[in-house]
Design a protein around this motif. Structure first.
Motif, PDB file in Angstrom:
ATOM      1  N   ASP A 119     -17.580  14.765  31.078  1.00  0.00           N
ATOM      2  CA  ASP A 119     -17.100  13.608  31.842  1.00  0.00           C
ATOM      3  C   ASP A 119     -17.878  12.357  31.438  1.00  0.00           C
ATOM      4  O   ASP A 119     -18.454  11.653  32.275  1.00  0.00           O
ATOM      5  N   GLY A 120     -17.879  12.087  30.142  1.00  0.00           N
ATOM      6  CA  GLY A 120     -18.694  11.008  29.608  1.00  0.00           C
ATOM      7  C   GLY A 120     -18.430   9.659  30.234  1.00  0.00           C
ATOM      8  O   GLY A 120     -19.343   8.837  30.361  1.00  0.00           O
ATOM      9  N   GLN A 121     -17.182   9.415  30.666  1.00  0.00           N
ATOM     10  CA  GLN A 121     -16.865   8.112  31.268  1.00  0.00           C
ATOM     11  C   GLN A 121     -17.632   7.911  32.573  1.00  0.00           C
ATOM     12  O   GLN A 121     -17.914   6.768  32.957  1.00  0.00           O
ATOM     13  N   ARG A 122     -17.991   8.987  33.255  1.00  0.00           N
ATOM     14  CA  ARG A 122     -18.792   8.871  34.477  1.00  0.00           C
ATOM     15  C   ARG A 122     -20.279   8.903  34.144  1.00  0.00           C
ATOM     16  O   ARG A 122     -21.079   8.218  34.777  1.00  0.00           O
ATOM     17  N   ALA A 123     -20.650   9.701  33.162  1.00  0.00           N
ATOM     18  CA  ALA A 123     -22.070   9.868  32.833  1.00  0.00           C
ATOM     19  C   ALA A 123     -22.701   8.578  32.321  1.00  0.00           C
ATOM     20  O   ALA A 123     -23.882   8.328  32.554  1.00  0.00           O
ATOM     21  N   VAL A 124     -21.928   7.763  31.604  1.00  0.00           N
ATOM     22  CA  VAL A 124     -22.501   6.544  31.019  1.00  0.00           C
ATOM     23  C   VAL A 124     -22.251   5.298  31.855  1.00  0.00           C
ATOM     24  O   VAL A 124     -22.805   4.233  31.552  1.00  0.00           O
ATOM     25  N   ASN A 125     -21.446   5.406  32.896  1.00  0.00           N
ATOM     26  CA  ASN A 125     -21.076   4.226  33.677  1.00  0.00           C
ATOM     27  C   ASN A 125     -22.283   3.680  34.425  1.00  0.00           C
ATOM     28  O   ASN A 125     -22.882   4.385  35.243  1.00  0.00           O
ATOM     29  N   PRO A 126     -22.669   2.420  34.188  1.00  0.00           N
ATOM     30  CA  PRO A 126     -23.857   1.873  34.858  1.00  0.00           C
ATOM     31  C   PRO A 126     -23.686   1.717  36.355  1.00  0.00           C
ATOM     32  O   PRO A 126     -24.666   1.547  37.076  1.00  0.00           O
ATOM     33  N   ARG A 127     -22.434   1.788  36.860  1.00  0.00           N
ATOM     34  CA  ARG A 127     -22.190   1.711  38.296  1.00  0.00           C
ATOM     35  C   ARG A 127     -22.025   3.090  38.923  1.00  0.00           C
ATOM     36  O   ARG A 127     -21.790   3.200  40.127  1.00  0.00           O
ATOM     37  N   VAL A 177     -26.883   8.443  32.893  1.00  0.00           N
ATOM     38  CA  VAL A 177     -27.697   9.319  32.047  1.00  0.00           C
ATOM     39  C   VAL A 177     -28.419   8.556  30.936  1.00  0.00           C
ATOM     40  O   VAL A 177     -29.604   8.808  30.693  1.00  0.00           O
ATOM     41  N   PRO A 178     -27.790   7.595  30.233  1.00  0.00           N
ATOM     42  CA  PRO A 178     -28.546   6.874  29.205  1.00  0.00           C
ATOM     43  C   PRO A 178     -29.784   6.171  29.756  1.00  0.00           C
ATOM     44  O   PRO A 178     -30.842   6.173  29.116  1.00  0.00           O
ATOM     45  N   ALA A 179     -29.667   5.560  30.936  1.00  0.00           N
ATOM     46  CA  ALA A 179     -30.825   4.882  31.525  1.00  0.00           C
ATOM     47  C   ALA A 179     -31.925   5.881  31.880  1.00  0.00           C
ATOM     48  O   ALA A 179     -33.116   5.602  31.706  1.00  0.00           O
ATOM     49  N   VAL A 180     -31.531   7.058  32.366  1.00  0.00           N
ATOM     50  CA  VAL A 180     -32.512   8.103  32.677  1.00  0.00           C
ATOM     51  C   VAL A 180     -33.236   8.543  31.408  1.00  0.00           C
ATOM     52  O   VAL A 180     -34.465   8.690  31.392  1.00  0.00           O
ATOM     53  N   LEU A 181     -32.487   8.733  30.328  1.00  0.00           N
ATOM     54  CA  LEU A 181     -33.114   9.127  29.061  1.00  0.00           C
ATOM     55  C   LEU A 181     -34.065   8.033  28.573  1.00  0.00           C
ATOM     56  O   LEU A 181     -35.174   8.335  28.115  1.00  0.00           O
ATOM     57  N   ASP A 182     -33.639   6.781  28.660  1.00  0.00           N
ATOM     58  CA  ASP A 182     -34.522   5.667  28.278  1.00  0.00           C
ATOM     59  C   ASP A 182     -35.869   5.754  28.990  1.00  0.00           C
ATOM     60  O   ASP A 182     -36.935   5.655  28.370  1.00  0.00           O
ATOM     61  N   GLN A 183     -35.814   5.931  30.296  1.00  0.00           N
ATOM     62  CA  GLN A 183     -37.030   5.936  31.108  1.00  0.00           C
ATOM     63  C   GLN A 183     -37.926   7.124  30.783  1.00  0.00           C
ATOM     64  O   GLN A 183     -39.146   6.979  30.623  1.00  0.00           O
ATOM     65  N   LEU A 184     -37.330   8.314  30.692  1.00  0.00           N
ATOM     66  CA  LEU A 184     -38.126   9.518  30.480  1.00  0.00           C
ATOM     67  C   LEU A 184     -38.734   9.556  29.078  1.00  0.00           C
ATOM     68  O   LEU A 184     -39.877   9.974  28.898  1.00  0.00           O
ATOM     69  N   ILE A 185     -37.971   9.126  28.084  1.00  0.00           N
ATOM     70  CA  ILE A 185     -38.489   9.128  26.715  1.00  0.00           C
ATOM     71  C   ILE A 185     -39.583   8.073  26.564  1.00  0.00           C
ATOM     72  O   ILE A 185     -40.633   8.323  25.950  1.00  0.00           O
ATOM     73  N   ALA A 186     -39.371   6.890  27.154  1.00  0.00           N
ATOM     74  CA  ALA A 186     -40.388   5.835  27.078  1.00  0.00           C
ATOM     75  C   ALA A 186     -41.675   6.254  27.768  1.00  0.00           C
ATOM     76  O   ALA A 186     -42.778   5.921  27.315  1.00  0.00           O
ATOM     77  N   ALA A 187     -41.548   7.007  28.864  1.00  0.00           N
ATOM     78  CA  ALA A 187     -42.724   7.489  29.594  1.00  0.00           C
ATOM     79  C   ALA A 187     -43.341   8.722  28.948  1.00  0.00           C
ATOM     80  O   ALA A 187     -44.368   9.205  29.426  1.00  0.00           O
ATOM     81  N   ARG A 188     -42.711   9.210  27.889  1.00  0.00           N
ATOM     82  CA  ARG A 188     -43.182  10.395  27.162  1.00  0.00           C
ATOM     83  C   ARG A 188     -43.288  11.614  28.073  1.00  0.00           C
ATOM     84  O   ARG A 188     -44.198  12.433  27.956  1.00  0.00           O
TER      85      ARG A 188
END
Length: 263
Positions: free
Chosen positions: A25-33, A38-49
């Protein structure tokens, strides 16, 4: 016709292929609203190592049209149930033989199933389960939020006998099949759906009980080989992505807890 999006981490290095997260359900997973983001979660977790570098693939169900509709928004395409709720190998073959090779032509990612996770919500969760259950050599980790382990896929013939089976068959299959080397996170809410297809909360509890029973029996009989690595979160929520989205960072940390961020 379907769409997919690829998330490439800022630390992407083709010489060190990253982990893989494939989400339905990629249209829901990537929707910023939406609730998942999920992309924002990955950004945060990867940046925080706190998790290793991870490539994300977010794919929609198919839609019965020559061109994917531009106005679906958070709505589901019209071929979702046929793909996601089926117990056959069709959706898995599309994933493994078409989608992943298409992405791999441009971006490298790991081929180690322990470093690959597949997940989704509702029917996207059971679709993810079916892919990994049938192909543990491809995916060793499953994220299942409000999973539809119910009879949506059940079709009856004219004599009332099953022609195809639904996801409510899985607890029995788990109990009677060899254990797969899978790590599974299950989430559901006590106010989830209760309709002609089944009771979602009870269905998810049946999945957990079947996985735990399979491990217990294997231990009691001294069977060598893998055990299911399973964790769950029962909430008071309804049939919504909200509770899964709230715990997604913790789930990803748990899924890849054995790996160092630089691995």
């Amino acid at each position: 016709m379907r769409r997919y999006w690829v998330y490439v981490p800022t630390v992407y290095d083709p010489a060190r292929p990253p982990n893989l997260l494939l989400f339905q359900d990629g249209q829901r997973a990537v929707n910023p609203r939406g609730s998942l983001k999920v992309p924002a979660v990955l950004d945060q977790l990867i940046a925080a190592r706190t998790i290793p570098a991870t490539l994300g693939i977010f794919v929609t169900p198919g839609n019965r049209s020559e061109h994917y509709p531009a106005d679906l928004g958070m709505q589901n395409p019209d071929h979702r149930a046929e793909e996601y709720d089926a117990l056959s190998d069709g959706y898995a073959r599309m994933t493994l033989e078409e989608l992943l090779p298409a992405v791999a032509r441009r971006w490298r990612f790991t081929d180690d199933p322990k470093r690959r996770a597949i997940g989704g919500t509702s029917s996207g969760a059971i679709a993810s389960w079916t892919v990994a259950w049938r192909h543990p050599e491809a995916f060793g980790n499953i994220i299942s939020f409000i999973g539809s382990y119910t009879s949506i896929g059940l079709a009856l013939g004219s004599d009332g006998s099953p022609v195809t089976y639904g996801g409510d068959t899985y607890p029995g299959l788990i109990r009677k099949s060899p254990i797969r080397p899978l790590r599974i996170f299950l989430q559901d809410g006590s106010s989830d759906l209760d309709n002609e297809h089944g009771n979602w909360f009870l269905a998810n509890q049946q999945m957990l009980k079947a996985l735990e029973w399979a491990n217990k029996r294997a231990d009691e009989e001294g069977h060598p080989g893998p055990r299911y690595d399973v964790k769950h979160a029962w909430t008071d929520g309804s049939h919504s992505d909200a509770d899964g989205g709230a715990i997604l960072p913790d789930v990803l940390r748990w899924i890849w807890r054995d790996q160092q961020p630089g691995s």
